[in-house]
Design a protein around this motif. Sequence first.
Motif, short mmCIF file in Angstrom:
data_model
loop_
_atom_site.label_atom_id
_atom_site.label_comp_id
_atom_site.label_asym_id
_atom_site.label_seq_id
_atom_site.Cartn_x
_atom_site.Cartn_y
_atom_site.Cartn_z
N UNK A 1 0.83 -1.20 0.00
CA UNK A 1 0.00 0.00 0.00
C UNK A 1 0.86 1.25 0.00
N UNK A 2 1.94 1.23 0.76
CA UNK A 2 2.83 2.40 0.80
C UNK A 2 3.51 2.62 -0.55
N UNK A 3 3.91 1.55 -1.19
CA UNK A 3 4.53 1.69 -2.52
C UNK A 3 3.52 2.25 -3.51
N UNK A 4 2.28 1.76 -3.43
CA UNK A 4 1.23 2.26 -4.33
C UNK A 4 0.97 3.75 -4.09
N UNK A 5 1.02 4.18 -2.85
CA UNK A 5 0.84 5.60 -2.55
C UNK A 5 1.96 6.42 -3.17
N UNK A 6 3.18 5.90 -3.11
CA UNK A 6 4.30 6.62 -3.71
C UNK A 6 4.14 6.71 -5.24
N UNK A 7 3.66 5.64 -5.86
CA UNK A 7 3.44 5.65 -7.31
C UNK A 7 2.39 6.69 -7.67
N UNK A 8 1.32 6.77 -6.88
CA UNK A 8 0.26 7.73 -7.17
C UNK A 8 0.75 9.16 -7.00
N UNK A 9 1.55 9.42 -5.97
CA UNK A 9 2.08 10.76 -5.76
C UNK A 9 3.03 11.17 -6.88
N UNK A 10 3.78 10.21 -7.39
CA UNK A 10 4.70 10.51 -8.49
C UNK A 10 3.97 10.72 -9.81
N UNK A 11 2.67 10.38 -9.86
CA UNK A 11 1.89 10.58 -11.07
C UNK A 11 2.18 9.57 -12.15
N UNK A 12 2.60 8.37 -11.78
CA UNK A 12 2.94 7.35 -12.77
C UNK A 12 1.77 6.39 -12.99
N UNK A 13 1.69 5.87 -14.20
CA UNK A 13 0.72 4.82 -14.45
C UNK A 13 1.05 3.58 -13.65
N UNK A 14 0.04 2.81 -13.32
CA UNK A 14 0.27 1.66 -12.43
C UNK A 14 -0.60 0.49 -12.87
N UNK A 15 -0.01 -0.70 -12.79
CA UNK A 15 -0.77 -1.94 -12.93
C UNK A 15 -0.28 -2.90 -11.86
N UNK A 16 -1.19 -3.68 -11.33
CA UNK A 16 -0.88 -4.62 -10.25
C UNK A 16 -0.69 -6.00 -10.84
N UNK A 17 0.50 -6.58 -10.62
CA UNK A 17 0.82 -7.91 -11.14
C UNK A 17 0.79 -8.89 -9.97
N UNK A 18 -0.16 -9.80 -10.00
CA UNK A 18 -0.26 -10.84 -8.97
C UNK A 18 0.57 -12.02 -9.47
N UNK A 19 1.80 -12.13 -8.96
CA UNK A 19 2.71 -13.18 -9.41
C UNK A 19 2.56 -14.45 -8.54
N UNK A 20 3.10 -15.53 -9.05
CA UNK A 20 3.02 -16.84 -8.38
C UNK A 20 1.56 -17.27 -8.21
N UNK A 21 0.76 -17.02 -9.25
CA UNK A 21 -0.65 -17.36 -9.20
C UNK A 21 -0.87 -18.86 -9.09
N UNK A 22 0.12 -19.66 -9.50
CA UNK A 22 -0.03 -21.11 -9.42
C UNK A 22 0.01 -21.62 -8.00
N UNK A 23 0.44 -20.79 -7.03
CA UNK A 23 0.50 -21.24 -5.64
C UNK A 23 -0.85 -21.18 -4.94
#
Length: 632
Positions: free
Chosen positions: A456-478
């Motif tokens: 959540x903190x990293x996402x807040x930093x991305x939003x403040x920087x004004x950058x586009x964002x996509x969430x990658x849910x990795x290791x979906x096979x687990x």
Amino acid sequence: MSCLSGTQLVLGKSFTLPYLIPRLSSLHHPLTIHPIRSNFSPPLLLPVSSFLSLPLCRCTDEFQDFLKEEEEEGEVEEESSYEEEYELDVDALESEAMEAVRRYSSSLSCQLIIEDETDDLKGLSGKEKTRKSASKSIPDHLLPKVTIVGRPNVGKSALFNRLVGGNRAIVVDEPGVTRDRLYGRSFWGDHEFVVIDTGGVLNVSKSRENVMEDLAITKTIGMDGIPFVAREAAVARMPSMIERQATAAVEEASVIIFLVDGQAGLTAADVEIADWLRKSYSSKYIVLAVNKCESPRKGIMQASEFWSLGYSPLPISALSGTGTGKLLDLVCSGLKKIEDVENLDEEESYVPSIAIVGRPNVGKSSILNSLLGEDRTIVSPISGTTRDAIDTEFIAPDGQKFRLIDTAGIRRRASIASSGSTTEALSVNRAFHAIRRSDVVALVIEAMACITEQDTRIAERIEKEGKGCLIVVNKWDTIPNKNQQTATYYEQDVREKMRMSDWAPIVYSTAIAGQSVEKIIVAASTVEKERSRRLNTAILNQVVREAIAFKPPPRTRGGRRGRVYYCTQAAIRPPTFVFFVNDAKLFPETYRRYMEKQLRTDAGFAGTPIRLLWRSRRKVEKDEGKAATRTR
């Protein structure tokens, strides 16, 4: 005592008689009359018929003007607050909007200062700054490459920073800091080339314990939850992985800088590396540089013992710059000039950058390697394997070019401080710097862990920087026992925990198996297009007008309500909208979020933050009228 009209006696100054009569005509009971603050007698009861027959007193011009002003401030319910009653100077508003965006961006940059950013600017000379801004847009893959190799802790990263300018590579007085290949553009005279920093190459005769000591590899930090056998295997593979990266850098280089330590003298590792280069890469141009020779006189003596390696030694100092000019002359003598690059400027004018960020051990390097189809970075269960921000050019199947940036895992500041690791602190700074210079950020999370506080903190930093964002849910096979509803429930959980980034698309992948990693590039490309989109002013104002008609701004206790005069999109990357209103304080945060939601619903902008700036602007006619009234 001042004369007041019947409407003012009944309801004060918020309503006028024409709007009140239809409402009062339906009443069949006496109406209570409350006096305003004056010298009136106590309240009295009047029937509606008596009230309607009250004469309207014609008072002085000053008082009538006062009533008219107050009625204009409260008269917003029956007419749209979006309509304008005077000619707008659109050009002036557009210029003011651009200035507002510039000031906002400047103030935001001051709030998001990265610690090592000032050091990077200090490390650049005036000539280097000019060259970096005026450099031709030649693709990296067309430039000749110069690789720096040597054993650990001889100053390869310091020389890399000296050649490319700034503090691109992490420099700490401990061995084994650099692990992956790090690329940077450099120039000397008319030559432009790419410099490659590598990890330390070790001789195979050393025992595994000595190798771990030389590379400062730990078995405890960041290894929680990993079985003991897996720890031993990962640590054992680390030296060979670093050497494999160095070997790949040597093979693609046109010139090799073999760096040794003049203060430590000749070592067995230097002899083995020299023999390896002579046997395997005799066709390449090799320059032997003796580092840490700050004194010119002592440097000649320090370099003399390296003649036995079979190369002509050149004493230099990467920190002070002594001898680096001669080194670059020798390097450029082995390079070929790049010609016929004029037609590449338009094609390479803009290449979107995608930064891959997240907590440690979520699979960032695996995603990069899977996209490239090669082992570009080291993948290991050892937490903190990636340290520098690794830039790599990538061409998507549709021909779109991207710059992928692999970063170090970002842990909480308290955890970094408790570990006492300077290297990790610098790695996190590089990761934040990568977010700033990127266009789209792929925030990687682990499927089993879902969203954590650090995510959540990293996402807040991305939003403040004004950058586009996509969430990658990795290791979906687990995820066990998946069905058709698993992804839906998982997405609901992610949206609930990351409400401020609910506009970011979600991609599910298993990078180590290469499953669905291509969807990351597709989603990133869509986000970048949305981030660069500009909305037509007429359409934008229509969207805002409909939003206000559906839900007008709230009224204050004094009866005032916000009015929007004009709206324009003043910038892209990210999309920034400027609203010119009567008073920005009349638009609470809840209403601003509503307006942002309506813009997203009607105009799109998926995957990118949008900024709404509110500018207070009084009506010209009203201001002039008030000024004239006061002069009387």
